[in-house]
Design an enzyme around this catalytic site. Structure first.
Site, PDB file in Angstrom:
ATOM      1  N   THR A  51      47.963  38.586  34.216  1.00 35.19           N
ATOM      2  CA  THR A  51      47.694  38.593  35.666  1.00 35.19           C
ATOM      3  C   THR A  51      48.981  38.799  36.462  1.00 35.19           C
ATOM      4  O   THR A  51      49.028  39.625  37.380  1.00 35.19           O
ATOM      5  CB  THR A  51      47.075  37.232  36.081  1.00 35.19           C
ATOM      6  OG1 THR A  51      46.143  36.814  35.091  1.00 35.19           O
ATOM      7  CG2 THR A  51      46.410  37.330  37.442  1.00 35.19           C
ATOM      8  N   HIS A 111      39.949  34.668  39.056  1.00 34.40           N
ATOM      9  CA  HIS A 111      39.455  34.573  37.674  1.00 34.40           C
ATOM     10  C   HIS A 111      37.924  34.439  37.670  1.00 34.40           C
ATOM     11  O   HIS A 111      37.336  34.115  36.641  1.00 34.40           O
ATOM     12  CB  HIS A 111      40.048  33.348  36.970  1.00 34.40           C
ATOM     13  CG  HIS A 111      41.546  33.385  36.820  1.00 34.40           C
ATOM     14  ND1 HIS A 111      42.216  34.449  36.258  1.00 34.40           N
ATOM     15  CD2 HIS A 111      42.498  32.469  37.146  1.00 34.40           C
ATOM     16  CE1 HIS A 111      43.522  34.186  36.242  1.00 34.40           C
ATOM     17  NE2 HIS A 111      43.713  32.999  36.785  1.00 34.40           N
ATOM     18  N   ARG A 266      56.895  33.693  29.625  1.00 32.17           N
ATOM     19  CA  ARG A 266      57.260  33.004  28.388  1.00 32.17           C
ATOM     20  C   ARG A 266      57.891  34.012  27.436  1.00 32.17           C
ATOM     21  O   ARG A 266      59.099  34.137  27.367  1.00 32.17           O
ATOM     22  CB  ARG A 266      56.020  32.320  27.778  1.00 32.17           C
ATOM     23  CG  ARG A 266      56.321  31.356  26.640  1.00 32.17           C
ATOM     24  CD  ARG A 266      55.045  30.785  26.036  1.00 32.17           C
ATOM     25  NE  ARG A 266      54.231  31.804  25.419  1.00 32.17           N
ATOM     26  CZ  ARG A 266      54.266  32.124  24.130  1.00 32.17           C
ATOM     27  NH1 ARG A 266      55.069  31.468  23.315  1.00 32.17           N
ATOM     28  NH2 ARG A 266      53.498  33.083  23.630  1.00 32.17           N
ATOM     29  N   GLY A 268      56.046  37.377  26.663  1.00 26.36           N
ATOM     30  CA  GLY A 268      55.604  38.719  27.085  1.00 26.36           C
ATOM     31  C   GLY A 268      55.459  39.693  25.937  1.00 26.36           C
ATOM     32  O   GLY A 268      55.781  40.864  26.063  1.00 26.36           O
TER      33      GLY A 268
HETATM   34  P1  A3P Z   1      53.055  34.824  26.877  1.00 25.32           P
HETATM   35  O1  A3P Z   1      52.790  33.386  27.123  1.00 25.32           O
HETATM   36  O2  A3P Z   1      52.381  35.331  25.639  1.00 25.32           O
HETATM   37  O3  A3P Z   1      54.495  35.175  26.921  1.00 25.32           O
HETATM   38  P2  A3P Z   1      49.133  35.366  33.264  1.00 25.32           P
HETATM   39  O4  A3P Z   1      50.035  36.080  34.178  1.00 25.32           O
HETATM   40  O5  A3P Z   1      47.738  35.913  33.238  1.00 25.32           O
HETATM   41  O6  A3P Z   1      49.180  33.895  33.455  1.00 25.32           O
HETATM   42  O7  A3P Z   1      49.659  35.672  31.781  1.00 25.32           O
HETATM   43  C1  A3P Z   1      50.891  35.167  31.357  1.00 25.32           C
HETATM   44  C2  A3P Z   1      51.342  35.963  30.150  1.00 25.32           C
HETATM   45  O8  A3P Z   1      51.823  37.244  30.577  1.00 25.32           O
HETATM   46  C3  A3P Z   1      52.493  35.283  29.452  1.00 25.32           C
HETATM   47  O9  A3P Z   1      52.369  35.649  28.072  1.00 25.32           O
HETATM   48  C4  A3P Z   1      53.683  35.944  30.120  1.00 25.32           C
HETATM   49  O10 A3P Z   1      54.880  35.832  29.405  1.00 25.32           O
HETATM   50  C5  A3P Z   1      53.210  37.377  30.210  1.00 25.32           C
HETATM   51  N1  A3P Z   1      53.899  38.149  31.249  1.00 25.32           N
HETATM   52  C6  A3P Z   1      54.312  37.728  32.464  1.00 25.32           C
HETATM   53  N2  A3P Z   1      54.926  38.706  33.125  1.00 25.32           N
HETATM   54  C7  A3P Z   1      54.901  39.793  32.312  1.00 25.32           C
HETATM   55  C8  A3P Z   1      55.423  41.124  32.437  1.00 25.32           C
HETATM   56  N3  A3P Z   1      56.054  41.525  33.529  1.00 25.32           N
HETATM   57  N4  A3P Z   1      55.217  41.969  31.407  1.00 25.32           N
HETATM   58  C9  A3P Z   1      54.579  41.574  30.300  1.00 25.32           C
HETATM   59  N5  A3P Z   1      54.079  40.334  30.111  1.00 25.32           N
HETATM   60  C10 A3P Z   1      54.240  39.444  31.121  1.00 25.32           C
END
Ligand code: A3P
Length: 297
Positions: A51, A111, A266, A268
């Site tokens: 997201t 969501h 975290r 990514g």
């Molecule tokens: P991980 O915990 O596997 O690293 P959301 O934004 O829906 O809460 O999802 C969070 C997940 O997206 C986390 O995954 C986070 O690290 C990853 N994320 C956040 N920013 C990102 C980016 N710019 N590119 C790729 N993944 C990203």
């Protein structure tokens, strides 16, 4: 009611589990108050599916003529404050009363499951971008995320416990598989209204997907923009490495207890589940996925 992941009771509403304060309040806002416009964009997702990334990318695509690369709001504002979620507008940014007054080409996120979207939203013709992710990575990402928010008075949630709840569908906005299925089916019926994408596809083919997304949003990149490498600039600005290292996305508290902006960044990566899940856990999750979402991930 079932004991939920964040030490509060999740509530079942219209077939999905909600954490009452944010989750259910967001769905109620979507159903009862939100006045959709045809030129609105809604980013919808299962939590921990990318997201934050998609918020940044959609914002950067849609506002690209408003800012130069040095004054871009994403450099100083967390993506969740650039694109407000229905789950958080009730708590401040922007306040509910302001949502109606925002100028057109509004971008929101939620969501809320497809089956709970209100008829006015569906009839408005607004564009929906839906992002989901391999549930094995969602589980690990969610487990870490909730550990940060869990009250210190409670014992830590074990991975076994988290797996058990997740695979039974008991997680905020779960069952995960039903959430994805609702939007997947709807997007196949109406691809001009719903752009359905997975985190894995975004990772594999970011350049083409960003271009497709811009076309879907009615703002395709011109030849001149392509020559000036605007697509590459957007990808770089919204990349995990870039966003995570910005001061605003580090230790800055959000309006939820224990939650700071860095919790959204975290690792990514695709496939981090390999470092945590047992073969039995993998088999169970894949089995449900193959039944409910065959061929998707
Ligand atoms: P991980 O915990 O596997 O690293 P959301 O934004 O829906 O809460 O999802 C969070 C997940 O997206 C986390 O995954 C986070 O690290 C990853 N994320 C956040 N920013 C990102 C980016 N710019 N590119 C790729 N993944 C990203």
């Amino acid at each position: 009611q079932e004991k939920g992941w964040i030490a509060e009771n999740l509530r079942l509403y219209e077939g999905f589990w909600y954490q009452p304060m944010h989750g259910l309040a967001g769905a109620m806002f979507a159903q009862e108050h939100f006045q959709a416009r045809p030129d609105d964009v809604l980013l919808i997702s299962t939590p921990k599916s990318g997201t934050t990334w998609l918020k940044a990318i959609i914002f950067a695509i849609m506002k690209r003529t408003c800012y130069t690369s040095c004054t871009h709001p994403l450099l100083t504002t967390n993506p969740h404050d650039c694109v407000p979620s229905f789950e958080s507008v009730l708590f401040g940014k922007p306040p509910v009363a302001d949502v109606d007054n925002l100028p057109s080409l509004r971008i929101f996120a939620t969501h809320t499951p497809y089956s709970s979207l209100s008829k006015p939203i569906l009839d408005s013709g607004c564009k929906i971008v839906y992002v989901c992710r391999d549930p094995k990575d969602v589980l690990i990402s969610m487990w870490y995320f909730l550990a940060k928010m869990r009250s210190k008075e409670l014992p830590p949630l074990s991975l076994e416990e988290a797996f058990d709840l997740f695979s039974r569908g008991i997680v905020g906005f779960g069952p995960f598989w039903d959430h994805v299925q609702g939007y997947w089916k709807a997007s196949l019926e109406c691809p001009e209204r719903i752009f359905f994408i997975t985190y894995e596809e975004m990772k594999r083919g970011t350049f083409l997907k960003v271009k497709r997304l811009a076309e879907f949003l009615g703002q395709p990149f011109s030849m001149e923009e392509e020559r000036e490498r605007v697509v590459e600039e957007i990808i770089e600005l919204c990349s995990f490495g870039k966003l995570r290292n910005l001061e605003v996305n580090k230790n800055v508290p959000r309006n939820i207890p224990h939650l700071k902006n860095d919790a959204f960044f975290r690792k990514g990566e695709v496939g981090d589940w390999r470092n945590y899940l047992t073969p039995q856990m993998v088999e169970r999750l894949d089995q449900i996925t193959n039944e409910k979402l065959p061929g998707l991930f």
